[in-house]
Design a protein around this motif. Sequence first.
Motif, short mmCIF file in Angstrom:
data_model
loop_
_atom_site.label_atom_id
_atom_site.label_comp_id
_atom_site.label_asym_id
_atom_site.label_seq_id
_atom_site.Cartn_x
_atom_site.Cartn_y
_atom_site.Cartn_z
N PHE A 276 40.61 3.70 -12.94
CA PHE A 276 41.08 4.66 -13.90
C PHE A 276 42.42 4.48 -14.35
N SER A 277 42.66 4.53 -15.83
CA SER A 277 44.11 4.30 -16.42
C SER A 277 44.19 5.14 -17.89
N THR A 278 45.21 5.79 -17.94
CA THR A 278 45.39 6.40 -19.12
C THR A 278 46.23 5.72 -19.94
N LYS A 279 46.78 4.47 -19.51
CA LYS A 279 47.79 3.63 -20.17
C LYS A 279 48.94 4.37 -20.55
N SER A 280 49.33 5.56 -19.86
CA SER A 280 50.40 6.15 -20.24
C SER A 280 51.72 5.52 -19.38
N LEU A 281 52.96 5.17 -19.83
CA LEU A 281 53.85 4.73 -19.23
C LEU A 281 54.92 5.79 -18.53
N ILE A 282 54.65 7.20 -18.72
CA ILE A 282 55.36 8.08 -18.18
C ILE A 282 54.50 9.18 -17.88
N GLY A 283 55.07 10.09 -17.00
CA GLY A 283 54.44 11.12 -16.40
C GLY A 283 53.82 11.07 -15.08
N PRO A 284 53.42 11.70 -14.47
CA PRO A 284 52.68 11.75 -13.33
C PRO A 284 51.25 10.92 -13.23
N LYS A 285 50.70 10.47 -12.18
CA LYS A 285 49.55 9.69 -11.82
C LYS A 285 48.50 10.71 -11.93
#
Length: 425
Positions: free
Chosen positions: A367-376
């Motif tokens: 699973f991935s949000t493809k966000s580079l910042i913020g928590p998992k």
Amino acid sequence: MLKLCFFICLIYWVKSDDEKKCPEFTDLNIGNALSGTELQVQLLLYTRENQDCSERLIEHNVTASKYLNTTKKIVFVIHGFRPTGSPPAWLGDMKNLLLASEDINLIIVDWNRGATTVNYLTAVENCRKVAEILKNYIDQMLVHGASLDSMYMIGVSLGAHIAGFVGQKYNGKVGRITGLDPAGPSFTHEPPERRLDHTDAQFVDIIHSDTDALGFKRPLGTIDFYPNGGMDQPGCPKTLFGGIEYFKCDHQRSVFLFLSSLKRKCDIITYPCESYLDYKRGKCVDCDAFQPMSCPVLVYNYLLAITTWNKNIRRGFIKVKITDFAGNTIESKMNSEATTFQQYKRVKILTGFYQDIEKISKISLTFSTKSLIGPKHKLRILQMNLKSLNNPERLQLCRYDFVLVENVELTFKPIPCSERRGATT
């Protein structure tokens, strides 16, 4: 007295011989096209038990069929516009190759009376009527054990839109629709509900071969193939001096390419590409550093259904890998859009592979949000279901109660969905 007996016996013999005759596709001619034909639809059933002699299905009593087996896959073949009235030249090959490749119920939808006319708009108007008639047959099959999951519709030209109309009537729950150069005229500027659309079945694949004339140019399916850019097919006449072939050769090529894909010794390699221009510029021929299997011969599609129980909405991507018992692993090559996961709401994700695995031993999900910042983030899954769309008769695979941590691959052994829920390991 002897003469009378002979006459009666002769009449009886002729009638008996006629009753044994195999139903055939309606054969008309240009005269019928000029005068016009009233819509009539007959469904001709072929199976491996009656491959050389069709059985005509009875519209209001489908279950009277001797050969229809509703526990098996049901494949409908739907032709298009017939301006000359003759049966499609490809019909025999289509029947033989489909039955050779799989043990199915093969139904040829014959609406030649209604498609044979010089007035194309009349044939277009008949498309929805044909779809309504088909729904009547299918409803009876469903009552007697058939499943929408195992129904597959192959539509040629106008027949592709007929398949779409049928799919709409079942809210896109039909297993698969293949559109072979769906007709463009009268449909190009229509909204999705008035033509074939990717939402009309669980999986819709399209071959476009005449986008600059009789075919539909824009993508219509879950996946769209544009052989030779979708127009001007090799070997087809380039000028009017080619006669009737000039008008129909490109359009028909989609059918013959599909037939070739059914032949075990004929691999048609395709190249994922943003445009045909990019392909011609050599941007799409490397196949991931020249690895042969990374260029698809055929895309094998699976439907991944997931139910989550996160209180907060999650939005992201799911990457899928499957592994067989020999340890061979393949990864999904289709780039899906981001999926929105809501508590207790089942979502469906189409995922495709360029190879197939018949017996899956392990499934890996990331699973991935493809966000580079913020928590998992975590995706808490109540149930996962993986189903082959190309081979719907295979067991569906499930898994229950597990958590996907963002960007961390989780590998597990699935269980058949028919079994009771078991403990995770």
